[in-house]
Design a protein around this motif. Structure first.
Motif, PDB file in Angstrom:
ATOM      1  N   LYS A  34      33.453 -25.882 -30.437  1.00  0.00           N
ATOM      2  CA  LYS A  34      34.506 -25.086 -30.661  1.00  0.00           C
ATOM      3  C   LYS A  34      34.592 -23.799 -29.619  1.00  0.00           C
ATOM      4  O   LYS A  34      35.418 -22.803 -29.771  1.00  0.00           O
ATOM      5  N   ASN A  35      33.138 -23.262 -29.143  1.00  0.00           N
ATOM      6  CA  ASN A  35      33.440 -22.103 -28.200  1.00  0.00           C
ATOM      7  C   ASN A  35      32.454 -22.315 -27.208  1.00  0.00           C
ATOM      8  O   ASN A  35      31.215 -21.871 -27.342  1.00  0.00           O
ATOM      9  N   VAL A  36      32.920 -22.745 -26.315  1.00  0.00           N
ATOM     10  CA  VAL A  36      32.120 -23.077 -25.028  1.00  0.00           C
ATOM     11  C   VAL A  36      31.712 -21.872 -24.204  1.00  0.00           C
ATOM     12  O   VAL A  36      31.043 -21.954 -23.091  1.00  0.00           O
ATOM     13  N   ASN A  37      32.150 -20.708 -24.515  1.00  0.00           N
ATOM     14  CA  ASN A  37      31.779 -19.655 -23.942  1.00  0.00           C
ATOM     15  C   ASN A  37      30.425 -18.998 -24.389  1.00  0.00           C
ATOM     16  O   ASN A  37      29.815 -17.958 -23.624  1.00  0.00           O
ATOM     17  N   VAL A  38      29.758 -19.621 -25.570  1.00  0.00           N
ATOM     18  CA  VAL A  38      28.414 -19.219 -25.721  1.00  0.00           C
ATOM     19  C   VAL A  38      27.522 -20.268 -25.643  1.00  0.00           C
ATOM     20  O   VAL A  38      27.810 -21.639 -25.485  1.00  0.00           O
ATOM     21  N   ALA A  39      26.346 -20.096 -25.551  1.00  0.00           N
ATOM     22  CA  ALA A  39      25.198 -21.249 -25.470  1.00  0.00           C
ATOM     23  C   ALA A  39      24.044 -20.655 -26.278  1.00  0.00           C
ATOM     24  O   ALA A  39      23.742 -19.613 -26.321  1.00  0.00           O
ATOM     25  N   MET A  40      23.262 -21.938 -26.481  1.00  0.00           N
ATOM     26  CA  MET A  40      21.867 -21.750 -27.124  1.00  0.00           C
ATOM     27  C   MET A  40      20.845 -21.042 -26.259  1.00  0.00           C
ATOM     28  O   MET A  40      20.831 -21.635 -25.006  1.00  0.00           O
ATOM     29  N   ALA A  41      20.268 -19.897 -26.727  1.00  0.00           N
ATOM     30  CA  ALA A  41      19.438 -19.293 -25.776  1.00  0.00           C
ATOM     31  C   ALA A  41      18.149 -18.719 -26.265  1.00  0.00           C
ATOM     32  O   ALA A  41      18.230 -18.762 -27.483  1.00  0.00           O
ATOM     33  N   LEU A  42      17.076 -18.718 -25.578  1.00  0.00           N
ATOM     34  CA  LEU A  42      15.978 -18.407 -26.163  1.00  0.00           C
ATOM     35  C   LEU A  42      15.603 -16.725 -25.887  1.00  0.00           C
ATOM     36  O   LEU A  42      16.100 -16.363 -24.780  1.00  0.00           O
ATOM     37  N   GLN A  43      14.918 -16.138 -26.941  1.00  0.00           N
ATOM     38  CA  GLN A  43      14.577 -14.691 -26.606  1.00  0.00           C
ATOM     39  C   GLN A  43      13.319 -14.298 -26.541  1.00  0.00           C
ATOM     40  O   GLN A  43      12.406 -15.045 -27.426  1.00  0.00           O
ATOM     41  N   ASN A  44      12.686 -13.729 -25.581  1.00  0.00           N
ATOM     42  CA  ASN A  44      11.352 -13.463 -25.486  1.00  0.00           C
ATOM     43  C   ASN A  44      11.278 -11.988 -26.268  1.00  0.00           C
ATOM     44  O   ASN A  44      11.577 -10.951 -25.910  1.00  0.00           O
ATOM     45  N   THR A  45      10.358 -12.031 -27.431  1.00  0.00           N
ATOM     46  CA  THR A  45      10.565 -11.112 -28.243  1.00  0.00           C
ATOM     47  C   THR A  45       9.044 -10.437 -28.604  1.00  0.00           C
ATOM     48  O   THR A  45       8.939  -9.512 -29.136  1.00  0.00           O
ATOM     49  N   ASN A  46       8.104 -11.416 -28.248  1.00  0.00           N
ATOM     50  CA  ASN A  46       6.797 -11.080 -28.678  1.00  0.00           C
ATOM     51  C   ASN A  46       5.711 -11.393 -27.580  1.00  0.00           C
ATOM     52  O   ASN A  46       5.354 -12.648 -27.615  1.00  0.00           O
ATOM     53  N   ASN A  47       5.079 -10.506 -26.861  1.00  0.00           N
ATOM     54  CA  ASN A  47       4.214 -10.903 -25.811  1.00  0.00           C
ATOM     55  C   ASN A  47       4.537 -11.767 -24.695  1.00  0.00           C
ATOM     56  O   ASN A  47       3.654 -12.881 -24.834  1.00  0.00           O
ATOM     57  N   ASP A  48       5.651 -12.060 -24.292  1.00  0.00           N
ATOM     58  CA  ASP A  48       6.103 -13.233 -23.358  1.00  0.00           C
ATOM     59  C   ASP A  48       6.156 -14.390 -24.001  1.00  0.00           C
ATOM     60  O   ASP A  48       5.770 -15.477 -23.567  1.00  0.00           O
ATOM     61  N   GLN A  49       6.463 -14.557 -25.357  1.00  0.00           N
ATOM     62  CA  GLN A  49       6.488 -15.815 -26.017  1.00  0.00           C
ATOM     63  C   GLN A  49       8.127 -15.714 -26.183  1.00  0.00           C
ATOM     64  O   GLN A  49       8.767 -14.848 -27.028  1.00  0.00           O
TER      65      GLN A  49
END
Length: 76
Positions: A34-49
């Motif tokens: 329903k919204n192709v302007n967004v995507a599943m992404a990963l976030q680097n939040t802890n010591n390059d993890q």
């Protein structure tokens, strides 16, 4: 908002084939139907993890590209 699974388009995802470094082999972006302007992404939040999944703008970048194994098998 959290919803129970109901099979609606609000809960469906699509895959878009992308390239990485000129290599188009098995790199994908996961996007809500329903919204192709967004995507599943990963976030680097802890010591390059890369340990948090979030929605963000859809474009081919290292935190948004996913790769399947041979014959769409997982890497695990």
């Amino acid at each position: 908002m959290v919803r129970a699974c109901d099979g609606s388009d609000q809960q469906k995802w699509s895959l878009r084939l992308e390239t990485k470094g000129g290599n188009p082999e098995r790199w994908w972006v996961w996007r809500p139907v329903k919204n192709v302007n967004v995507a599943m992404a990963l976030q680097n939040t802890n010591n390059d993890q890369w340990d948090t999944v979030r929605l963000d703008y859809s474009y081919p970048s290292d935190d948004r590209l996913w790769q399947t194994g041979p014959n769409n098998q997982s890497w695990w």
